[in-house]
Structures are given as C-alpha cells and as structure tokens.
Design a protein around this motif. Structure first.
Motif, PDB file in Angstrom:
ATOM      1  N   GLY A 127       0.931  -1.233   0.106  1.00 10.46           N
ATOM      2  CA  GLY A 127      -0.044  -0.057   0.195  1.00 10.46           C
ATOM      3  C   GLY A 127       0.691   1.210  -0.072  1.00 10.46           C
ATOM      4  N   ASP A 128       2.178   1.257   0.172  1.00 11.01           N
ATOM      5  CA  ASP A 128       3.022   2.314   0.248  1.00 11.01           C
ATOM      6  C   ASP A 128       4.374   2.386  -0.514  1.00 11.01           C
ATOM      7  OD1 ASP A 128       4.289   0.687   2.166  1.00 11.01           O
ATOM      8  OD2 ASP A 128       4.681   2.108   3.593  1.00 11.01           O
ATOM      9  N   ASP A 129       3.937   1.409  -1.357  1.00 10.79           N
ATOM     10  CA  ASP A 129       5.439   1.221  -2.451  1.00 10.79           C
ATOM     11  C   ASP A 129       5.781   2.439  -3.000  1.00 10.79           C
ATOM     12  OD1 ASP A 129       7.283   0.675  -4.499  1.00 10.79           O
ATOM     13  OD2 ASP A 129       6.245  -1.159  -5.013  1.00 10.79           O
ATOM     14  N   PRO A 130       6.994   2.997  -2.945  1.00  9.43           N
ATOM     15  CA  PRO A 130       7.310   4.396  -3.378  1.00  9.43           C
ATOM     16  C   PRO A 130       7.562   4.330  -4.938  1.00  9.43           C
ATOM     17  CG  PRO A 130       9.198   3.503  -2.155  1.00  9.43           C
ATOM     18  CD  PRO A 130       7.756   2.485  -1.963  1.00  9.43           C
ATOM     19  N   PHE A 131       7.668   3.126  -5.665  1.00  7.84           N
ATOM     20  CA  PHE A 131       7.822   3.032  -6.885  1.00  7.84           C
ATOM     21  C   PHE A 131       6.446   2.387  -7.713  1.00  7.84           C
ATOM     22  CE2 PHE A 131      11.617   2.100  -4.675  1.00  7.84           C
ATOM     23  CZ  PHE A 131      12.456   3.405  -5.205  1.00  7.84           C
ATOM     24  N   CYS A 132       5.330   2.234  -6.999  1.00  2.00           N
ATOM     25  CA  CYS A 132       4.372   1.864  -7.924  1.00  2.00           C
ATOM     26  C   CYS A 132       3.109   1.772  -6.890  1.00  2.00           C
ATOM     27  CB  CYS A 132       4.683   0.346  -8.169  1.00  2.00           C
ATOM     28  SG  CYS A 132       3.275  -0.141  -9.438  1.00  2.00           S
ATOM     29  N   GLY A 133       2.316   2.987  -6.820  1.00  2.00           N
ATOM     30  CA  GLY A 133       0.977   2.966  -6.257  1.00  2.00           C
ATOM     31  C   GLY A 133       0.117   1.888  -6.459  1.00  2.00           C
ATOM     32  N   LEU A 134      -0.820   1.520  -5.650  1.00  2.00           N
ATOM     33  CA  LEU A 134      -1.767   0.639  -5.430  1.00  2.00           C
ATOM     34  C   LEU A 134      -2.671   0.785  -6.936  1.00  2.00           C
ATOM     35  CD1 LEU A 134      -3.356  -0.101  -2.093  1.00  2.00           C
ATOM     36  CD2 LEU A 134      -1.812  -1.539  -3.542  1.00  2.00           C
ATOM     37  N   GLU A 135      -3.074   1.827  -7.326  1.00  3.07           N
ATOM     38  CA  GLU A 135      -3.690   2.055  -8.414  1.00  3.07           C
ATOM     39  C   GLU A 135      -2.965   1.453  -9.960  1.00  3.07           C
ATOM     40  OE1 GLU A 135      -5.670   5.759 -11.082  1.00  3.07           O
ATOM     41  OE2 GLU A 135      -5.767   5.716  -8.975  1.00  3.07           O
ATOM     42  N   SER A 136      -1.998   1.889  -9.736  1.00  2.69           N
ATOM     43  CA  SER A 136      -1.034   1.266 -11.087  1.00  2.69           C
ATOM     44  C   SER A 136      -0.787  -0.043 -10.847  1.00  2.69           C
ATOM     45  CB  SER A 136       0.470   2.288 -11.044  1.00  2.69           C
ATOM     46  OG  SER A 136       0.178   3.596 -11.263  1.00  2.69           O
ATOM     47  N   ALA A 137      -0.412  -0.700  -9.859  1.00  5.31           N
ATOM     48  CA  ALA A 137      -0.385  -1.998  -9.547  1.00  5.31           C
ATOM     49  C   ALA A 137      -1.569  -2.678  -9.947  1.00  5.31           C
ATOM     50  CB  ALA A 137       0.054  -2.359  -8.024  1.00  5.31           C
ATOM     51  N   SER A 138      -2.774  -2.150  -9.465  1.00  3.48           N
ATOM     52  CA  SER A 138      -4.024  -3.007  -9.764  1.00  3.48           C
ATOM     53  C   SER A 138      -4.431  -3.058 -11.325  1.00  3.48           C
ATOM     54  CB  SER A 138      -5.139  -2.125  -9.073  1.00  3.48           C
ATOM     55  OG  SER A 138      -5.075  -2.390  -7.870  1.00  3.48           O
ATOM     56  N   ARG A 139      -4.023  -1.770 -11.904  1.00  6.50           N
ATOM     57  CA  ARG A 139      -4.246  -1.695 -13.489  1.00  6.50           C
ATOM     58  C   ARG A 139      -3.178  -2.930 -14.196  1.00  6.50           C
ATOM     59  NH1 ARG A 139      -4.303   3.890 -12.961  1.00  6.50           N
ATOM     60  NH2 ARG A 139      -1.997   3.966 -13.812  1.00  6.50           N
ATOM     61  N   LEU A 140      -1.911  -2.953 -13.661  1.00  3.18           N
ATOM     62  CA  LEU A 140      -0.995  -4.110 -14.350  1.00  3.18           C
ATOM     63  C   LEU A 140      -1.739  -5.346 -13.983  1.00  3.18           C
ATOM     64  CD1 LEU A 140       2.302  -2.813 -13.136  1.00  3.18           C
ATOM     65  CD2 LEU A 140       1.529  -2.784 -15.746  1.00  3.18           C
TER      66      LEU A 140
END
Length: 188
Positions: A127-140
C-alpha cells in the motif's frame, strides 16, 4: 511430481544480501538471472538474457520477479516463443516505469507490455510502495490477468521491508506450480 525450476528476476540495481530473492537462492537453490548491467538496464539486453536462461533450464519454470523484473517478465512473455515453458510468475512490487520520474531514470522501458500473460501469475503489492502505487499495480494486475495479493503498508517489498526469508511469498510462489487455489493475503 517434480517441482518446476525457479528463475529469480531481480529488479533495477539487482537484489543484495538483504533481499528475499537472494535468501531464496541460498535456501532453495533457485537460479538468479544475472544481467550485464544492473544500474543502466537495457530492455533488449535483459530480455535476451532471460530468454537464454529459460532455454538453458530444463523442465517447467516459475519466475520470481521483483520491481523491474516484473516488467521484464511481461515484456519477455510478449515476445518469446518459449512462454509455454513457464508454469507461473510471482510478480512482486512492479516498477511503474511509465511514471515520469522513473521513465527518466530508467529510459527505454515504457510503455509496459500490458497483454494478458500466457501463464498463471500473482501480483504482490504494498500500500505504500514508493515506486508503484496501488492504482498502478491494480491496473497492471488487471491487464496481465494476475491474481492480486495486497500486503498492507510494506514499502517496496525489498530489503527495506524486513521480509527476511519471506515464507508467505514463497508459499504464494509454490501455489503457481499446483492446481491448489491461491491463499488470500490478509486484507485482500
């Protein structure tokens, strides 16, 4: 049943001694895909090196990727004729190389290959990854057809996240080689 071989795909700058990937190599005998330049990664070179590793490993394979290694796995899957060798991929904390600051620091990796992956996959996000936010991770995850495991606020899921041997992640990896349903992480 023979377990698939596991290829470790470190991310940008490699995985040092505190990383779960390095620990898995020592504990389980997994093979790291060594790249020629960890600091200035070239997508074509990294992809060719992964292809060589896949072809030189016998039997079915699992991929255990972190950061830029996740982006590499997707790119390789979009272009290789040998994707049938891969039973599954654990994609941990993918790097958002389409984000402007990372696009400049790691040129040549955007856009990301966003096709559905031709093998099972689990994307693990913090939830606090500085290199990929949750929204971007969810889209991937949606684009790749990956199951998702959210680990709460755990940073970049690298050495700074104090995962140690990361048994929970290893259990997720092993589900990819079976027909057992994937266990859901807390809060998923």
């Amino acid at each position: 049943m023979n377990r698939p071989a596991v290829l470790i795909l470190p991310g940008w700058q490699g995985s040092g001694p505190g990383y779960w990937q390095t620990r898995w190599e020592a504990l389980h005998g997994y093979q790291r895909v060594e790249q020629h330049d960890w600091r200035r990664p070239l997508r074509g070179d990294w992809t060719a090196r992964l292809e060589e590793a896949v072809l030189s490993t016998s039997g079915p394979l699992l991929l255990a990727a972190h950061g830029l290694g996740c982006i590499l796995a997707a790119w390789w899957a979009a272009h290789s004729r040998h994707v049938a060798r891969v039973a599954g991929a654990l994609l941990v904390a993918p790097l958002d190389v389409e984000r402007e600051d990372l696009r400049q620091r790691i040129p040549g990796w955007a856009p990301v290959a966003r096709q559905r992956l031709p093998f099972k996959s689990i994307l693990v996000a913090s939830g606090d990854d500085p290199f990929c936010g949750l929204e971007s991770a969810s889209r991937l995850a949606a684009d790749w057809g990956s199951d998702v495991a959210y680990l709460g606020a755990r940073g970049s899921l690298g050495a700074d996240s104090s995962l140690g041997d990361w048994g929970e992640g290893h259990a997720l990896l092993l589900t990819l080689s079976t027909d057992v349903p994937m266990p859901r992480a807390a809060g998923a």
